[in-house]
Write an enzyme that holds these catalytic residues in place. Structure first.
Site, PDB file in Angstrom:
ATOM      1  N   GLY A 128      -9.237  -5.111  -5.122  1.00  0.00           N
ATOM      2  CA  GLY A 128     -10.088  -6.177  -4.630  1.00  0.00           C
ATOM      3  C   GLY A 128      -9.567  -6.799  -3.347  1.00  0.00           C
ATOM      4  N   TYR A 129      -8.273  -6.669  -3.096  1.00  0.00           N
ATOM      5  CA  TYR A 129      -7.650  -7.259  -1.916  1.00  0.00           C
ATOM      6  C   TYR A 129      -7.923  -6.433  -0.657  1.00  0.00           C
ATOM      7  CZ  TYR A 129      -4.420  -3.576  -3.261  1.00  0.00           C
ATOM      8  OH  TYR A 129      -3.895  -2.361  -3.618  1.00  0.00           O
ATOM      9  N   ASP A 244       1.175 -12.984  -9.785  1.00  0.00           N
ATOM     10  CA  ASP A 244       0.461 -11.754 -10.159  1.00  0.00           C
ATOM     11  C   ASP A 244       1.451 -10.642 -10.500  1.00  0.00           C
ATOM     12  OD1 ASP A 244      -1.813 -10.313 -10.720  1.00  0.00           O
ATOM     13  OD2 ASP A 244      -2.165  -9.677  -8.648  1.00  0.00           O
TER      14      ASP A 244
END
Length: 435
Positions: A128-129, A244
């Site tokens: 997603g990054y 994370d």
């Protein structure tokens, strides 16, 4: 009329020509020259004012805010404010400068060439990054180029966070940030290239009937990860909370050394703060329960995530696996139940060829349980976890009981023989004092 003819026929012809040109032509030329001169003067003045404000251009020079530079320098000796202002201008000076103190600025053209036009064949990670590409720089060094996706300014946020968090950090268990690229809307981060994939790939990928990750290698990875996190929590000011920690963010080199990566969600936490309240972000299965319910974040959240990671190393299972039976979908619940029923040896990944010693397994299980304690204050610090995982003399109740039983047997043997068993000298009691 005669006068008019005399003037118009004599004076006018003389005035209507200047250096061989008619008067109106000469006037037009003069006006054009004046306009050009005025335009040049205005442009020069505007450029000087722009240089005094910020030495930026529309893409050739990276857009670095003063806030980023100041945050990176927190914890260093206080300097003259005038000198700080100069430092900010020097840091944003020119993209052609190969080294600006805490990383090199690369042009988009350089990274385009290094990755062969960001070719699909060079993709080594995606999420997603953004997308991570393998790249080869002109000096022959391999790098990993992370092209951040610019979704509603998210690229700018992650770019800023990574610069703040690890712009100047150097540790063997943290992925090194080599440089940056900022042209137009493009935001890219250039890391050292780690050549053996991620821990997730080795734990959950198709590795065959026997995992190359032996028990000793897994414990080496756990210790390396713990050391990297300990440095972020206890070796920096302000401290960095990763937020994370998970197997896909642990990179491995050819010697199985762990390197913590991806600081896009990291938060800085000053010494005067015990926690920071923030929007809950992270990966499902790794997020600590108190952070998920309250948004209150501190280093204890990373400790919890590390505990899940260590469970993953021991069992070879994902934190959440819906393909498992109902009682085994959630790794934490299944893990606690197995330990409570004294079936800890059944937790070990069946792909490990040589089983760990009971002592080593007990140590790892105990560290897991302490890391995921629901009481945040009872969770150990990462430096304590490093010590617990490395210490050979880590005490266990069963071993202490065995040692006491051994001492009891030795004392009986000494009593039955003529060899005196050492005892503590006790003075005889004075019974008169009882009255």
């Amino acid at each position: 009329m005669a006068a008019w003819r005399s003037w118009s026929g004599g004076v006018l012809p003389e005035l209507s020509h200047i250096a061989g040109l008619k008067v109106y032509v000469a006037v037009v030329i003069i006006v054009v020259i004046l306009i050009v001169v005025a335009t040049v003067v205005v442009c020069v003045g505007r450029r000087r004012r722009t240089k005094k404000r910020v030495k930026h251009s529309s893409g050739a020079i990276p857009l670095v805010t003063k806030e980023i530079v100041v945050e990176v320098k927190i914890g260093e000796p206080e300097e003259d404010p005038k000198k700080k202002e100069v430092d900010v201008e020097e840091s944003t000076a020119s993209v052609e400068s190969p080294n600006i103190g805490w990383g090199r600025w690369y042009t988009l053209k350089e990274l385009h060439h290094a990755t062969h036009g960001f070719a699909q064949l060079n993709v080594i990670g995606e999420g997603g990054y953004g997308i991570v590409f393998k790249g080869l720089l002109l000096d022959g060094s391999l790098v990993a180029v992370k092209n951040l996706l610019n979704n509603k300014g998210q690229a700018e946020k992650e770019f800023k966070v990574e610069v703040e968090a690890i712009g100047k950090v150097r540790h063997k268990n943290l992925v090194g940030l080599v440089g940056y690229c900022a042209e137009g809307a493009q935001r890219m981060l250039v890391y050292e290239y780690v050549d053996n994939g991620t821990l997730e790939q080795w734990l959950h990928g198709d590795v065959g009937p026997v995992s190359p990750l032996t028990w000793d290698i897994r414990m080496k990875i756990a210790v390396g990860t713990a050391k990297g996190l300990a440095y972020l929590h206890e070796g920096l000011e302000p401290k960095v909370v990763h937020r994370d920690v998970k197997s896909s963010n642990i990179l491995l080199d050819k010697n199985w050394n762990a390197k913590v990566s991806d600081f896009g969600l990291a938060k800085l936490l000053g010494s005067e703060k015990s926690y920071v309240t923030t929007r809950v972000m992270g990966t499902f299965g790794y997020v600590s329960p108190e952070y998920a319910s309250t948004g209150m974040l501190n280093e204890g959240s990373d400790v919890y995530s590390f505990g899940i990671l260590l469970m993953e190393l021991i069992t070879g299972r994902s934190p959440i696996d819906y393909s498992r039976p109902p009682g085994e979908m959630n790794l934490v619940d299944w893990f606690k139940g197995m330990v409570a029923s004294r079936r800890g040896d059944e937790l070990v990944d069946p792909l490990i060829n040589i089983q760990p010693s009971p002592r080593s397994l007990k140590r790892a299980l105990l560290v897991c349980l302490r890391c995921i304690d629901l009481d945040v204050s009872k969770r150990p610090k990462m430096s304590q976890i490093v010590h617990m995982l490395e210490a050979d003399d880590f005490p266990f109740r069963s071993e202490l009981r065995t040692n006491r039983e051994k001492d009891h047997v030795d004392s009986k043997a000494a009593a039955s023989s003529k060899i005196p068993y050492p005892t503590r000298h006790v003075e005889p009691l004075d019974k008169s004092s009882w009255r």
